[in-house]
Design a protein around this motif. Sequence first.
Motif, PDB file in Angstrom:
ATOM      1  N   SER A 152     111.648  19.617  49.078  1.00  0.00           N
ATOM      2  CA  SER A 152     110.503  20.480  49.323  1.00  0.00           C
ATOM      3  C   SER A 152     110.228  21.350  48.101  1.00  0.00           C
ATOM      4  CB  SER A 152     110.769  21.396  50.527  1.00  0.00           C
ATOM      5  OG  SER A 152     110.834  20.655  51.715  1.00  0.00           O
ATOM      6  N   ASN A 153     108.967  21.498  47.784  1.00  0.00           N
ATOM      7  CA  ASN A 153     108.563  22.359  46.678  1.00  0.00           C
ATOM      8  C   ASN A 153     108.466  23.786  47.203  1.00  0.00           C
ATOM      9  OD1 ASN A 153     107.290  23.765  44.656  1.00  0.00           O
ATOM     10  ND2 ASN A 153     105.820  22.161  44.193  1.00  0.00           N
ATOM     11  N   THR A 154     109.394  24.630  46.813  1.00  0.00           N
ATOM     12  CA  THR A 154     109.430  26.001  47.344  1.00  0.00           C
ATOM     13  C   THR A 154     108.939  27.039  46.338  1.00  0.00           C
ATOM     14  OG1 THR A 154     111.699  26.387  46.585  1.00  0.00           O
ATOM     15  CG2 THR A 154     111.416  25.369  48.759  1.00  0.00           C
ATOM     16  N   SER A 155     108.405  26.594  45.214  1.00  0.00           N
ATOM     17  CA  SER A 155     108.059  27.529  44.138  1.00  0.00           C
ATOM     18  C   SER A 155     106.934  28.482  44.511  1.00  0.00           C
ATOM     19  CB  SER A 155     107.673  26.746  42.875  1.00  0.00           C
ATOM     20  OG  SER A 155     106.534  25.932  43.114  1.00  0.00           O
ATOM     21  N   LYS A 156     106.121  28.108  45.490  1.00  0.00           N
ATOM     22  CA  LYS A 156     104.964  28.938  45.818  1.00  0.00           C
ATOM     23  C   LYS A 156     105.174  29.831  47.042  1.00  0.00           C
ATOM     24  CE  LYS A 156     101.528  25.836  43.801  1.00  0.00           C
ATOM     25  NZ  LYS A 156     100.269  25.101  44.013  1.00  0.00           N
ATOM     26  N   HIS A 157     106.397  29.827  47.586  1.00  0.00           N
ATOM     27  CA  HIS A 157     106.614  30.679  48.761  1.00  0.00           C
ATOM     28  C   HIS A 157     106.694  32.136  48.324  1.00  0.00           C
ATOM     29  CE1 HIS A 157     110.879  31.081  47.617  1.00  0.00           C
ATOM     30  NE2 HIS A 157     110.854  32.155  48.406  1.00  0.00           N
ATOM     31  N   GLY A 158     106.333  33.022  49.197  1.00  0.00           N
ATOM     32  CA  GLY A 158     106.393  34.444  48.894  1.00  0.00           C
ATOM     33  C   GLY A 158     107.085  35.193  50.007  1.00  0.00           C
ATOM     34  N   ASN A 159     106.989  36.507  49.967  1.00  0.00           N
ATOM     35  CA  ASN A 159     107.557  37.334  51.021  1.00  0.00           C
ATOM     36  C   ASN A 159     106.787  37.082  52.316  1.00  0.00           C
ATOM     37  OD1 ASN A 159     107.999  39.665  52.775  1.00  0.00           O
ATOM     38  ND2 ASN A 159     109.137  40.495  51.036  1.00  0.00           N
ATOM     39  N   LEU A 160     107.515  36.817  53.383  1.00  0.00           N
ATOM     40  CA  LEU A 160     106.888  36.452  54.649  1.00  0.00           C
ATOM     41  C   LEU A 160     106.834  37.598  55.651  1.00  0.00           C
ATOM     42  CD1 LEU A 160     108.662  33.002  55.136  1.00  0.00           C
ATOM     43  CD2 LEU A 160     106.505  33.469  53.975  1.00  0.00           C
ATOM     44  N   ASP A 161     107.271  38.773  55.236  1.00  0.00           N
ATOM     45  CA  ASP A 161     107.365  39.884  56.178  1.00  0.00           C
ATOM     46  C   ASP A 161     106.028  40.288  56.783  1.00  0.00           C
ATOM     47  OD1 ASP A 161     110.063  39.993  55.821  1.00  0.00           O
ATOM     48  OD2 ASP A 161     110.028  41.649  54.391  1.00  0.00           O
ATOM     49  N   HIS A 162     104.923  39.987  56.081  1.00  0.00           N
ATOM     50  CA  HIS A 162     103.612  40.374  56.596  1.00  0.00           C
ATOM     51  C   HIS A 162     103.105  39.430  57.682  1.00  0.00           C
ATOM     52  CE1 HIS A 162     102.777  37.250  53.660  1.00  0.00           C
ATOM     53  NE2 HIS A 162     101.570  37.099  54.194  1.00  0.00           N
ATOM     54  N   LEU A 163     103.803  38.297  57.874  1.00  0.00           N
ATOM     55  CA  LEU A 163     103.389  37.313  58.867  1.00  0.00           C
ATOM     56  C   LEU A 163     103.993  37.631  60.232  1.00  0.00           C
ATOM     57  CD1 LEU A 163     103.773  34.001  56.824  1.00  0.00           C
ATOM     58  CD2 LEU A 163     101.688  35.338  57.194  1.00  0.00           C
ATOM     59  N   SER A 164     103.317  37.206  61.269  1.00  0.00           N
ATOM     60  CA  SER A 164     103.866  37.358  62.611  1.00  0.00           C
ATOM     61  C   SER A 164     104.938  36.295  62.826  1.00  0.00           C
ATOM     62  CB  SER A 164     102.758  37.186  63.655  1.00  0.00           C
ATOM     63  OG  SER A 164     102.291  35.837  63.673  1.00  0.00           O
ATOM     64  N   TRP A 165     105.795  36.528  63.840  1.00  0.00           N
ATOM     65  CA  TRP A 165     106.809  35.508  64.118  1.00  0.00           C
ATOM     66  C   TRP A 165     106.158  34.210  64.584  1.00  0.00           C
ATOM     67  CZ3 TRP A 165     111.314  35.307  62.198  1.00  0.00           C
ATOM     68  CH2 TRP A 165     112.025  36.482  61.907  1.00  0.00           C
ATOM     69  N   GLU A 166     105.008  34.307  65.210  1.00  0.00           N
ATOM     70  CA  GLU A 166     104.288  33.087  65.594  1.00  0.00           C
ATOM     71  C   GLU A 166     103.910  32.287  64.357  1.00  0.00           C
ATOM     72  OE1 GLU A 166     100.221  31.723  67.997  1.00  0.00           O
ATOM     73  OE2 GLU A 166     100.847  33.830  67.974  1.00  0.00           O
ATOM     74  N   ASP A 167     103.450  32.985  63.311  1.00  0.00           N
ATOM     75  CA  ASP A 167     103.113  32.301  62.060  1.00  0.00           C
ATOM     76  C   ASP A 167     104.355  31.724  61.388  1.00  0.00           C
ATOM     77  OD1 ASP A 167     100.411  32.857  62.292  1.00  0.00           O
ATOM     78  OD2 ASP A 167     100.568  34.763  61.213  1.00  0.00           O
ATOM     79  N   ILE A 168     105.462  32.467  61.451  1.00  0.00           N
ATOM     80  CA  ILE A 168     106.709  31.997  60.853  1.00  0.00           C
ATOM     81  C   ILE A 168     107.160  30.696  61.488  1.00  0.00           C
ATOM     82  CG2 ILE A 168     109.171  32.493  60.565  1.00  0.00           C
ATOM     83  CD1 ILE A 168     107.447  34.124  58.732  1.00  0.00           C
TER      84      ILE A 168
END
Length: 233
Positions: A126-142
């Motif tokens: 998996s290409n993970t280079s573009k992932h960022g901080n996910l804290d702003h997302l809801s758990w549903e989005d996660i």
Amino acid sequence: MTVKVETNLSKLPTWLKTSTSSGAPQVQTEGTQRKTLGETPPIVVRWADHPDLVHLSTHYGAVQKARRKLRLLSGKDGKVLLAKNTVGAADDKGNVYLGVEFLQENGGNDALLSAVMAHEWGHLISNTSKHGNLDHLSWEDIFKLRREEESAADVFCGRMLAMMGYSPDAIVQFLLKAQSGNETLKYYAAPIRGAIIQEAHRLHAQRDELTRKLFKKSIYPNPYTSRIILADE
């Protein structure tokens, strides 16, 4: 049920973070959960402490043979570790974990073992280079992102099984049995996952058959279009 499957890995999501592939979200501090697609790593154990499984990790054992095939086909070299608290998992350091109990029950089933390893290999690439901080997302989005990551690994699994000459039936039945009464937000339902793997397998096998018909006399073998029978070198 019709499931549309994208089998071109270059078009799969490129912004997903992979740490490991089973378990609950990591707990960073007591009472605080940082939102992440990663998991708590399985507990690694030594092959030598499980003499009933050592033969699988030898050069000609089923685990190492599958590892060499996946390395050849994907271009990604992963290290396979024996672990507890998992069936199969992968991390962002190139490690694939296989569960002790899973191998004790299914070590003699090459098609199933290869399928589980292929799924985890899908996480490795998996290409993970573009992932960022996910804290702003809801758990549903996660959980939605996690399901997409797992689906991408299932597509990869289906393709690899076709390239290695295995039927997807073993992994489909395993998923159906494993999820019964144990549903989770992390994965799509087992019937959907099975359909994704089967469709990816069918599409690659179909393309492979067409390629063989068009290039019957080719003298340039290509590991990405050639079925791997053995990879013992």
